[in-house]
Scaffold this active site. Structure first.
Site, mmCIF file in Angstrom:
data_model
loop_
_atom_site.group_PDB
_atom_site.id
_atom_site.type_symbol
_atom_site.label_atom_id
_atom_site.label_comp_id
_atom_site.label_asym_id
_atom_site.label_seq_id
_atom_site.Cartn_x
_atom_site.Cartn_y
_atom_site.Cartn_z
ATOM 1 N N GLU A 18 -12.245 5.227 3.901
ATOM 2 C CA GLU A 18 -11.737 6.123 4.952
ATOM 3 C C GLU A 18 -12.800 6.322 6.027
ATOM 4 O O GLU A 18 -12.489 6.388 7.215
ATOM 5 C CB GLU A 18 -11.296 7.471 4.364
ATOM 6 N N TRP B 51 -5.951 1.400 9.841
ATOM 7 C CA TRP B 51 -6.066 1.322 8.387
ATOM 8 C C TRP B 51 -5.759 -0.090 7.883
ATOM 9 O O TRP B 51 -6.354 -0.551 6.920
ATOM 10 C CB TRP B 51 -5.172 2.368 7.722
ATOM 11 N N TYR C 135 0.842 -1.206 0.000
ATOM 12 C CA TYR C 135 0.000 0.000 0.000
ATOM 13 C C TYR C 135 0.877 1.255 0.000
ATOM 14 O O TYR C 135 0.652 2.181 -0.783
ATOM 15 C CB TYR C 135 -0.929 -0.030 1.208
#
Length: 193
Positions: A48, A56, A26
């Site tokens: 988000e 995350w 990522y």
């Protein structure tokens, strides 16, 4: 905490990427890369929003299932979801089962569906700060900015939910509206637009 870690591959990276393979991918391939298009930005906004209050990496690990059950985050498809879909999603252990967040994604999809093609992209990118200076250290990375606060305010004015200033700054970072790779990270120079 150090700001930079050198991975097994010899590359210096932002320390938050750690050693988790999904986080490394990522960091290297997505975070800070300019992302354009209504569908990709709707997906990013939705994820988000789901991340609020969670890590995350949790969202990244669940992202394939999110994409599957949310029709690839195609706004038109998600806008058609109904109460039966909400119940289906609430029963899916492969995603974050939070009714308010699920309902927000569906409601946000309906708002995007009502927009002209390209309007969400243009709206979000209109808040990209001019002259953003990448941080030297993590201590220089803000949680919110004037631009993320203004974007949040405009989205909320339009009826969007789970789009607070902190969430919108995370969107700006991940979608490449800002480059917050710290000095010394191999990506810091490669994300220049």
């Amino acid at each position: 905490m150090t700001d930079i870690l050198v991975g097994e591959d010899g590359r210096a990276r932002c320390a938050w990427a750690g050693a988790d393979p999904e986080y490394l991918r990522y960091h290297d391939e997505e975070w800070g890369c300019p992302l354009r298009g209504d569908r990709p930005l709707f997906e990013k906004m939705s994820l988000e929003g789901f991340q609020a209050g969670l890590s995350w990496i949790t969202i990244l690990r669940k992202r394939p299932r999110f994409r599957e059950v949310f029709a690839g985050f195609e706004p038109d498809a998600v806008a058609a979801f109904d109460e039966a879909d909400i119940e289906r999603l609430m029963g899916d252990a492969g995603i974050v089962r939070n009714r308010a967040k699920i309902e927000a994604v569906i409601g946000n999809a309906r708002l995007v569906h009502a927009m002209s093609p390209g309007e969400l992209d243009a709206l979000i990118w209109s808040f990209a700060p001019q002259g953003h200076v990448p941080p030297a250290t993590f201590s220089e990375v803000p949680a919110t900015t004037a631009e993320s606060t203004a974007l949040s305010k405009e989205l909320r004015r339009r009826g969007f939910r789970f789009v607070g200033p902190t969430t919108m700054y995370a969107l700006m970072q991940s979608a490449g509206l800002v480059d917050d790779h710290v000095a010394g990270c191999w990506r810091a120079a490669s994300t220049a637009r």
